[in-house]
Design a protein around this motif. Structure first.
Motif, PDB file in Angstrom:
ATOM      1  N   ILE A 138       0.837  -1.206   0.000  1.00  0.00           N
ATOM      2  CA  ILE A 138       0.000   0.000   0.000  1.00  0.00           C
ATOM      3  C   ILE A 138       0.866   1.248   0.000  1.00  0.00           C
ATOM      4  O   ILE A 138       0.607   2.222  -0.739  1.00  0.00           O
ATOM      5  N   VAL A 139       1.932   1.236   0.825  1.00  0.00           N
ATOM      6  CA  VAL A 139       2.842   2.381   0.882  1.00  0.00           C
ATOM      7  C   VAL A 139       3.523   2.588  -0.462  1.00  0.00           C
ATOM      8  O   VAL A 139       3.695   3.726  -0.929  1.00  0.00           O
ATOM      9  N   GLN A 140       3.912   1.503  -1.116  1.00  0.00           N
ATOM     10  CA  GLN A 140       4.532   1.615  -2.436  1.00  0.00           C
ATOM     11  C   GLN A 140       3.591   2.254  -3.452  1.00  0.00           C
ATOM     12  O   GLN A 140       3.993   3.116  -4.234  1.00  0.00           O
ATOM     13  N   VAL A 141       2.342   1.806  -3.439  1.00  0.00           N
ATOM     14  CA  VAL A 141       1.366   2.371  -4.374  1.00  0.00           C
ATOM     15  C   VAL A 141       1.222   3.880  -4.156  1.00  0.00           C
ATOM     16  O   VAL A 141       1.050   4.646  -5.102  1.00  0.00           O
ATOM     17  N   LEU A 142       1.330   4.313  -2.912  1.00  0.00           N
ATOM     18  CA  LEU A 142       1.160   5.733  -2.607  1.00  0.00           C
ATOM     19  C   LEU A 142       2.424   6.543  -2.858  1.00  0.00           C
ATOM     20  O   LEU A 142       2.355   7.663  -3.398  1.00  0.00           O
ATOM     21  N   PHE A 143       3.604   6.000  -2.476  1.00  0.00           N
ATOM     22  CA  PHE A 143       4.804   6.829  -2.406  1.00  0.00           C
ATOM     23  C   PHE A 143       5.902   6.491  -3.412  1.00  0.00           C
ATOM     24  O   PHE A 143       6.928   7.171  -3.413  1.00  0.00           O
ATOM     25  N   GLN A 144       5.751   5.470  -4.225  1.00  0.00           N
ATOM     26  CA  GLN A 144       6.793   5.184  -5.197  1.00  0.00           C
ATOM     27  C   GLN A 144       6.841   6.275  -6.270  1.00  0.00           C
ATOM     28  O   GLN A 144       5.990   7.161  -6.310  1.00  0.00           O
ATOM     29  N   ASN A 145       7.842   6.199  -7.157  1.00  0.00           N
ATOM     30  CA  ASN A 145       8.065   7.272  -8.133  1.00  0.00           C
ATOM     31  C   ASN A 145       6.846   7.534  -9.001  1.00  0.00           C
ATOM     32  O   ASN A 145       6.582   8.675  -9.397  1.00  0.00           O
ATOM     33  N   THR A 146       6.121   6.479  -9.331  1.00  0.00           N
ATOM     34  CA  THR A 146       4.918   6.628 -10.170  1.00  0.00           C
ATOM     35  C   THR A 146       3.645   6.460  -9.353  1.00  0.00           C
ATOM     36  O   THR A 146       2.589   6.172  -9.908  1.00  0.00           O
ATOM     37  N   GLY A 147       3.767   6.633  -8.018  1.00  0.00           N
ATOM     38  CA  GLY A 147       2.618   6.442  -7.133  1.00  0.00           C
ATOM     39  C   GLY A 147       1.667   7.620  -7.151  1.00  0.00           C
ATOM     40  O   GLY A 147       1.879   8.638  -7.830  1.00  0.00           O
TER      41      GLY A 147
END
Length: 311
Positions: A138-147
């Protein structure tokens, strides 16, 4: 006279043992469990901390080196850094995660609609049952480069940021996601304590014109002070193991080791990765000893200043 008194006491003890012999027999099982699965591993950990462990020699056949593992530990500059990181992350978790459950539990307790309260509790409890892998996804979906966060920043004309790789944003994301996961579940113990408060006191306070803040200050909070003190002492006792190793193993990377490497992750690399079991046991003994001292000190301070303590 003394001999007769001692004889009577002895007879009384034997009589009680004989009278409650079934209960004593039943107690053998939990005592055996504690000895085999609790105290014996603690003893082995102390022994292992004084050994230069080898797989061939095992715990008892490995060379005895005394306190060399502890000396190596405290001379290591790397360990000093991870000790600082561990204390900092644990204190941040304690400061950011201790008060919100109390406030939230009081809010839930004061809800007049039982149906809405049950729905709210169910929604708040759900994140607790997510594994850290799901939370990290969930954190990746929100905060990754293309999140979603970077997409929104790009939409308003702000440059995308490396949230997950940056030392600057690592701690806020770590603490925030941990708080989101545990906040609802942490309210359970306080809600249980709130149910023991006499509702007649709250009704009388309302009739006397006491507002919500006054009722919380003079009735609600004093009613749960013992639970707050107990929870605080338990949290202080686990200050060196409360950094959240499982979560950090998923969230950290070589780019943010300076702020994310803690005792648990270091043990994972040294103890398991490099097979330094003796050094790992020394760290565990150090953690346990510090935790014991903190619990004893916090309990003494709680008894002295608040008149409350575990014992």
């Amino acid at each position: 006279m003394n001999a007769s008194v001692q004889g009577k006491k002895k007879n009384t003890v034997l009589h009680r043992i004989k009278k409650y012999r079934i209960l004593y027999l039943l107690a053998i099982i939990p005592f055996a469990y504690l000895i085999v699965f609790r105290y014996w591993p603690i003893f082995l950990q102390f022994v292992l901390a004084t050994k230069n462990y080898t797989i061939k020699g095992g715990i008892w056949g490995s060379p005895f080196i005394g306190l060399d593992n502890f000396a190596q530990l405290f001379r290591s500059q790397e360990f000093q850094k991870i000790l600082f990181n561990t204390i900092r992350i644990s204190l941040l978790r304690l400061l950011c995660g201790f008060v919100p459950p109390i406030i939230l539990s009081i809010m839930l307790f004061d809800m007049t609609s039982k149906k809405f309260r049950r729905i709210s509790q169910s929604i708040l409890y759900i994140p607790h049952f997510f594994s850290w892998v799901i939370v990290y996804a969930i954190v990746q979906v929100l905060f990754q480069n293309t999140g979603y966060i970077n997409s929104f920043l790009g939409f308003i004309g702000v440059e995308a940021k490396q949230f997950l790789m940056s030392e600057r944003y690592f701690l806020p994301i770590l603490i925030g996601s941990g708080l989101w996961k545990s906040l609802g579940w942490s309210t359970i113990i306080y809600l249980a304590a709130l149910t023991n408060i006499n509702t007649e006191l709250l009704e009388a306070a309302r009739l006397d014109g006491a507002g919500p803040i006054q009722r919380i200050r003079y009735i609600t909070l004093p009613g749960i002070v013992p639970i707050i003190v107990f929870s605080l002492m338990i949290n202080l006792g686990s200050i060196l193991s409360a950094a959240g190793t499982e979560q950090i193993l998923l969230f950290y990377s070589p780019t943010n080791y300076e702020v994310s490497d803690v005792i648990g992750t270091w043990l994972y690399r040294q103890g398991l990765g490099k097979v330094k079991y003796g050094l790992g046991a020394a760290v565990s003994v150090f953690e346990s000893s510090v935790g014991l001292v903190l619990v004893l000190v916090s309990n003494k301070l709680a008894n002295k200043f608040a008149g409350l303590g575990i014992w």
